[in-house]
Motif scaffolding. Structure first.
Motif, PDB file in Angstrom:
ATOM      1  N   TYR A 140      -2.332   3.035  -5.822  1.00 14.80           N
ATOM      2  CA  TYR A 140      -1.143   3.358  -5.027  1.00 14.80           C
ATOM      3  C   TYR A 140      -0.034   3.886  -5.946  1.00 14.80           C
ATOM      4  O   TYR A 140       0.645   4.839  -5.617  1.00 14.80           O
ATOM      5  CB  TYR A 140      -0.620   2.111  -4.295  1.00 14.80           C
ATOM      6  CG  TYR A 140      -1.594   1.529  -3.295  1.00 14.80           C
ATOM      7  CD1 TYR A 140      -2.177   2.329  -2.312  1.00 14.80           C
ATOM      8  CD2 TYR A 140      -1.906   0.181  -3.315  1.00 14.80           C
ATOM      9  CE1 TYR A 140      -3.061   1.787  -1.391  1.00 14.80           C
ATOM     10  CE2 TYR A 140      -2.778  -0.371  -2.385  1.00 14.80           C
ATOM     11  CZ  TYR A 140      -3.353   0.440  -1.431  1.00 14.80           C
ATOM     12  OH  TYR A 140      -4.212  -0.101  -0.528  1.00 14.80           O
TER      13      TYR A 140
ATOM     14  N   THR B   5      -3.580  -2.476  -7.271  1.00 10.58           N
ATOM     15  CA  THR B   5      -2.477  -1.621  -6.777  1.00 10.58           C
ATOM     16  C   THR B   5      -2.314  -0.307  -7.552  1.00 10.58           C
ATOM     17  O   THR B   5      -1.575   0.564  -7.101  1.00 10.58           O
ATOM     18  CB  THR B   5      -1.121  -2.366  -6.869  1.00 10.58           C
ATOM     19  OG1 THR B   5      -0.966  -2.863  -8.201  1.00 10.58           O
ATOM     20  CG2 THR B   5      -1.018  -3.509  -5.880  1.00 10.58           C
TER      21      THR B   5
ATOM     22  N   SER C  96       0.816  -1.205   0.000  1.00  9.47           N
ATOM     23  CA  SER C  96       0.000   0.000   0.000  1.00  9.47           C
ATOM     24  C   SER C  96       0.856   1.264   0.000  1.00  9.47           C
ATOM     25  O   SER C  96       0.355   2.359  -0.013  1.00  9.47           O
ATOM     26  CB  SER C  96      -0.926   0.005   1.212  1.00  9.47           C
ATOM     27  OG  SER C  96      -0.140  -0.055   2.370  1.00  9.47           O
ATOM     28  N   GLN C  97       2.181   1.069   0.069  1.00  9.93           N
ATOM     29  CA  GLN C  97       3.035   2.249   0.037  1.00  9.93           C
ATOM     30  C   GLN C  97       3.212   2.710  -1.400  1.00  9.93           C
ATOM     31  O   GLN C  97       2.884   1.995  -2.327  1.00  9.93           O
ATOM     32  CB  GLN C  97       4.392   1.918   0.648  1.00  9.93           C
ATOM     33  CG  GLN C  97       4.295   1.761   2.154  1.00  9.93           C
ATOM     34  CD  GLN C  97       5.426   0.940   2.696  1.00  9.93           C
ATOM     35  OE1 GLN C  97       6.361   0.643   1.980  1.00  9.93           O
ATOM     36  NE2 GLN C  97       5.299   0.562   3.941  1.00  9.93           N
ATOM     37  N   ALA C  98       3.754   3.933  -1.501  1.00 12.20           N
ATOM     38  CA  ALA C  98       3.947   4.491  -2.842  1.00 12.20           C
ATOM     39  C   ALA C  98       4.774   3.531  -3.691  1.00 12.20           C
ATOM     40  O   ALA C  98       5.779   2.997  -3.247  1.00 12.20           O
ATOM     41  CB  ALA C  98       4.649   5.825  -2.717  1.00 12.20           C
TER      42      ALA C  98
END
Ligand code: ATP
Ligand code: MG
Length: 235
Positions: A92, A89, A11-13
């Protein structure tokens, strides 16, 4: 360059390597994939491409997003469709909201314009997955989904579709019926020739045109300096 395997959605950049300054060697590999896709069919233009893999975590979403950026950079009006309704994804990657998207469009009969998101990349639009539904395969087989893909074709030069792995669920097979070609992304450090063959056979059952295989997670060698390789399906 190696990459860390993950058992969960990151879920991070997530960086779009194609656009990062100083990544010219990596960008060149995505341009090569773009060129190979463009020339993969002599009889008719390829306007929509499905990205899938045999197993999870092979690099489908990374490759699909970067190749979409490569098409956009070439001046093609491009849309990336996140049709992985199980582990999406793309929101994100592009730092965009996922409150509306493919699933809300199908369920609420929304128009294409209502779910298209513009990205910071010129010529590149995005349709995020929308909230994860309990019945992804059913939504992807719906008439509304077919209509949406048809509508996108009349607005964009290139449609790049991200999907779940072939051996896990039927979603990629369903989607492959509505795209002009399929690219299989495989993680060379963790793949297995039998699974790869099985994935190819499943896709061929739906008359999908397999355009080629992207070998991901290849060690950079001094002499080639390539991290990505693309082999045509005729090889
Ligand atoms: N060539 C690469 N270089 C660096 N990192 C990569 C590369 N390919 C994939 N990754 C990283 O590996 C992880 C898995 O990649 P990605 O999400 O693209 O795989 P996927 O096939 O879409 O997975 P899933 O089956 O869960 O949808 C991510 O953290 C991604 O950033
Ligand atoms: Mg993915």
């Amino acid at each position: 360059m190696n990459f860390k395997k993950e058992g969960f959605v990151n879920s991070q950049a997530r960086n779009l390597a194609f656009l990062q300054p100083g990544n010219s060697l990596i960008s060149e590999q995505y341009r090569i994939i773009r060129t190979n896709i463009m020339f993969s069919n002599v009889d008719s233009d390829i306007q929509s491409v499905l990205f899938t893999s045999e197993m999870p975590g092979a690099g489908k979403s990374t490759t699909a997003a970067n190749v979409a950026a490569a098409f956009a950079q070439a001046g093609k009006r491009t849309v990336l469709v996140d049709a992985d309704l199980r582990r999406p994804t793309s929101h994100y990657t592009f730092g965009l909201s996922n409150q509306s998207g493919l699933t809300t469009s199908i369920v609420n009969q929304l128009h294409m314009e209502e779910i298209i998101k513009h990205t910071s990349v010129e010529n590149l639009d995005l349709i995020t997955s929308g909230p994860v539904p309990p019945n992804p395969s059913e939504l992807l087989s719906s008439i509304k989904m077919t209509q949406l893909l048809r509508e996108l074709k009349s607005h964009y030069d290139m449609i790049i579709v991200d999907s779940p792995p072939v051996l896990a669920v039927t979603d990629a097979q369903i989607l492959s019926k509505h795209t002009d070609g399929t690219v299989i992304v495989t993680d060379v450090k963790n793949n297995n020739v039998h699974r790869l063959k099985e994935a190819k056979q499943l896709l061929e059952k739906t008359d999908s045109k397999i355009l080629g295989v992207v070998l991901n997670n290849v060690n950079m060698k001094k002499e080639s300096k390539n991290n990505y390789h693309y082999y045509g399906s005729d090889d």
